[in-house]
Design an enzyme around this catalytic site. Structure first.
Site, PDB file in Angstrom:
ATOM      1  N   THR A  22       9.559   3.010   6.474  1.00 27.98           N
ATOM      2  CA  THR A  22       8.216   3.578   6.577  1.00 27.98           C
ATOM      3  C   THR A  22       7.436   2.884   7.692  1.00 27.98           C
ATOM      4  OG1 THR A  22       7.306   2.055   4.930  1.00 27.98           O
ATOM      5  CG2 THR A  22       8.197   4.139   4.126  1.00 27.98           C
TER       6      THR A  22
ATOM      7  N   GLY B 175       1.294   2.661  19.173  1.00 27.79           N
ATOM      8  CA  GLY B 175       2.590   3.081  19.705  1.00 27.79           C
ATOM      9  C   GLY B 175       2.868   4.551  19.470  1.00 27.79           C
TER      10      GLY B 175
ATOM     11  N   ARG C  57       0.818  -1.209   0.000  1.00 24.78           N
ATOM     12  CA  ARG C  57       0.000   0.000   0.000  1.00 24.78           C
ATOM     13  C   ARG C  57       0.861   1.272   0.000  1.00 24.78           C
ATOM     14  NH1 ARG C  57      -4.011  -0.010  -2.145  1.00 24.78           N
ATOM     15  NH2 ARG C  57      -4.977   1.680  -0.961  1.00 24.78           N
TER      16      ARG C  57
ATOM     17  N   HIS D 196      -9.232   4.304  13.579  1.00 27.57           N
ATOM     18  CA  HIS D 196      -8.302   4.021  12.482  1.00 27.57           C
ATOM     19  C   HIS D 196      -8.894   3.014  11.506  1.00 27.57           C
ATOM     20  CE1 HIS D 196      -4.594   3.027  10.384  1.00 27.57           C
ATOM     21  NE2 HIS D 196      -3.937   3.924  11.091  1.00 27.57           N
TER      22      HIS D 196
ATOM     23  N   CYS E  64       1.938   6.424  10.699  1.00 19.86           N
ATOM     24  CA  CYS E  64       1.001   7.417  10.169  1.00 19.86           C
ATOM     25  C   CYS E  64       0.358   8.206  11.305  1.00 19.86           C
ATOM     26  CB  CYS E  64      -0.060   6.741   9.309  1.00 19.86           C
ATOM     27  SG  CYS E  64      -1.028   5.469  10.160  1.00 19.86           S
ATOM     28  N   THR E  65       0.035   7.535  12.405  1.00 20.83           N
ATOM     29  CA  THR E  65      -0.605   8.224  13.522  1.00 20.83           C
ATOM     30  C   THR E  65       0.371   9.152  14.233  1.00 20.83           C
ATOM     31  OG1 THR E  65      -2.176   6.403  13.817  1.00 20.83           O
ATOM     32  CG2 THR E  65      -1.869   7.888  15.681  1.00 20.83           C
TER      33      THR E  65
ATOM     34  N   THR F  77      -6.285  -2.271   8.278  1.00 15.17           N
ATOM     35  CA  THR F  77      -5.082  -2.399   7.443  1.00 15.17           C
ATOM     36  C   THR F  77      -4.848  -3.858   7.091  1.00 15.17           C
ATOM     37  OG1 THR F  77      -3.548  -2.723   9.286  1.00 15.17           O
ATOM     38  CG2 THR F  77      -4.059  -0.437   8.679  1.00 15.17           C
TER      39      THR F  77
ATOM     40  N   ARG G 132      -9.792   0.078  15.554  1.00 10.31           N
ATOM     41  CA  ARG G 132      -9.820  -0.172  14.112  1.00 10.31           C
ATOM     42  C   ARG G 132     -11.286  -0.306  13.674  1.00 10.31           C
ATOM     43  NH1 ARG G 132      -4.823  -1.940  11.895  1.00 10.31           N
ATOM     44  NH2 ARG G 132      -3.219  -0.847  13.098  1.00 10.31           N
TER      45      ARG G 132
END
Length: 489
Positions: free
Chosen positions: A254, A344, A134, A312, A285-286, A315, A366
């Site tokens: 990443t 985290g 992704r 969120h 990302c968070t 994923t 999620r």
């Protein structure tokens, strides 16, 4: 009604006139034209007009294309080097200037640092993607999009495990069409004989390997490259050091790094990087979504403590249907459940902001959406304030200053998560959801956890490469006013 249509047609004509100038500046000189931090490169007439309309959030009135076009024409006449130029800033600075200069004279004075003998010259920097999931494919799209100037990042290769017969065609198809982010903007050709994909003229070699330590990238003509590991398989220095092969100068992960690896949140701590380092991580990302607003709020109001709750999107780490998973809850069906899990991001704040003293806790839920998440920051501040003061401050921070590329702002009353698919900001402050009561502030922050994060990764790679150019006119971040040089003579 006829007057409105005539006015619209005139706006369209001006926007049409801007497009070839923006293209020539970008491809010929490496100049990226922005409007209030939003790129106008490769944008349609409607997109250009919509971006001008966004100026209502700044000046209280729409910025006219008829007003910005003369500045763009003045830029085209200059001997510019690679840089970023914000037309919104340029117009605002001109309105407040008292020297009675013409638009060409004023524009030449503002851009003196990047014209003629002051031009910065940089060649392209090779990039290799390790993994093509992704994030890997979205980073690839961004690198291809930004390759037009010829002096930026050059995507040379992608390393993947062989997936069987027709592997290359299937990977090209996944790059070409995306269920969330739509079709690739351009053309893609597959050369199976040479294991290459040609995307908008960019020749990308696919290297099939299960072992990073077995690849010699110089065999493919790759030199001094930055490798972006999108797999998350290795997250410490020892594991990621396997990528430091012939042809690879630096590695960017990443995902959150472990041990002593520097976690980078572009806009907050990237300028403090030790560029002699060879391995970096872009956190999660968070983390990228919450650290810019935390930085902004701590700078202005001070933070005693806080809690972040993220809602969120699911994923690939979760299961489509109930099945075994090493985590207790993530094995339950992702599209069928709200799934409580840990994040985290709260503990990662200290790595990005080592001087930040407040304790931040966090959790995550999620939810059954494929993309775009929201972080809810509940902050205990060091001083009392008002909702109006907080929102005015965050709006200004999002428009100018060091966080303007990372933090966005919306005052729309009807937005929902899908409206932020494709957002390039690390996070977007939802003004209407904001709650402030004395020394407590609750911020709702939207973020495209795929594309927005990928933009943060590319910004970090640009900085490490030495090709992240400053935006002109440059601003004095203390009061967010342009610094306008006096022209010689």
């Amino acid at each position: 009604m006829t007057d409105e249509l005539d006015r619209w047609n005139a706006h369209e004509a001006s926007a049409e006139a801007m497009i070839p100038i923006i293209g020539r500046l970008y491809r010929g000189k490496g100049v990226t034209i922005l409007l209030h931090s939003r790129s106008l490169v490769n944008k349609s007439v409607i997109s250009i007009l919509r971006t001008h309309r966004f100026a209502r959030q700044i000046e209280g009135e729409e910025l006219s294309v008829e007003e910005t076009l003369p500045f763009l024409e003045a830029l085209a006449a200059l001997d510019l080097g690679p840089c970023k130029i914000d037309l919104g800033r340029l117009v605002t600075a001109y309105r407040t200037d008292t020297r009675e200069l013409s638009i060409p004279e004023f524009t030449a004075a503002v851009l003196a640092e990047v014209t003629g003998g002051n031009k910065a010259e940089h060649g392209p920097r090779d990039v290799v993607l390790y993994g093509f999931g992704r994030i890997g494919r979205l980073v690839a799209r961004l690198l291809i999009e930004k390759a037009g100037s010829g002096n930026g990042l050059n995507l040379r290769a992608v390393v993947v495990r062989k997936g069987g017969e027709g592997d290359l065609a299937k990977r090209a198809s996944l790059l070409r069409r995306d269920s969330v982010h739509g079709k690739f903007d351009g053309t893609i050709k597959v050369d199976a004989e040479n294991d290459t994909i040609v995307a908008n003229g960019n020749v990308i070699r696919f290297v099939y390997s299960d072992d990073p330590s077995a690849i010699d990238y110089t065999d493919y003509g790759i030199r001094d490259a930055i490798l972006v590991d999108n797999t998350g398989k290795w997250r410490d220095r020892q594991g990621l050091s396997q990528h430091l092969r012939p042809g690879i100068a630096k590695v960017v992960l990443t995902a959150p790094g472990k041990g002593d690896l520097p976690n980078i949140v572009h806009g907050v701590n990237h300028r403090a990087l030790d560029l002699s380092e060879r391995i970096y991580t872009c956190a999660s990302c968070t983390t990228n979504a919450i650290v810019p607003p935390l930085k902004a709020m701590d700078d202005e109001f001070g933070i005693v403590r806080g809690h972040v709750e993220t809602v969120h999107s699911f994923t690939n780490d979760q299961n489509l249907l109930d099945n075994y998973h090493k985590a207790d809850r993530r094995g339950r069906s992702a599209p069928f459940n709200l799934v409580l899990t840990e994040t985290g991001a709260a503990s990662a704040v200290a790595k990005a902001m080592p001087d930040f003293e407040a304790k931040i806790t966090g959790n995550s839920i999620r939810v059954p959406t494929p993309d775009v998440s929201v972080a809810i920051l509940n902050l205990h501040l060091k001083r009392e304030t008002t909702r109006e003061e907080v929102l005015d401050y965050l709006r200004r921070v999002s428009l100018a200053g060091p966080l303007s590329r990372n933090l966005d702002y919306t005052a729309a009353t009807d937005v929902v998560s899908s409206d932020f698919i494709g957002s390039r900001a690390a996070s977007i402050v939802d003004a209407n959801a904001t709650i402030v009561d004395a020394d407590t502030a609750i911020l709702y922050l939207w973020y495209d956890n795929e594309f927005g994060y990928s933009c943060q990764v590319v910004r970090t790679v640009q900085y490490i490469s030495g090709i992240e150019y400053p935006t002109y006119p440059q601003l004095d971040t203390a009061d967010l006013t342009p610094e306008i040089p006096v022209p010689a003579g």
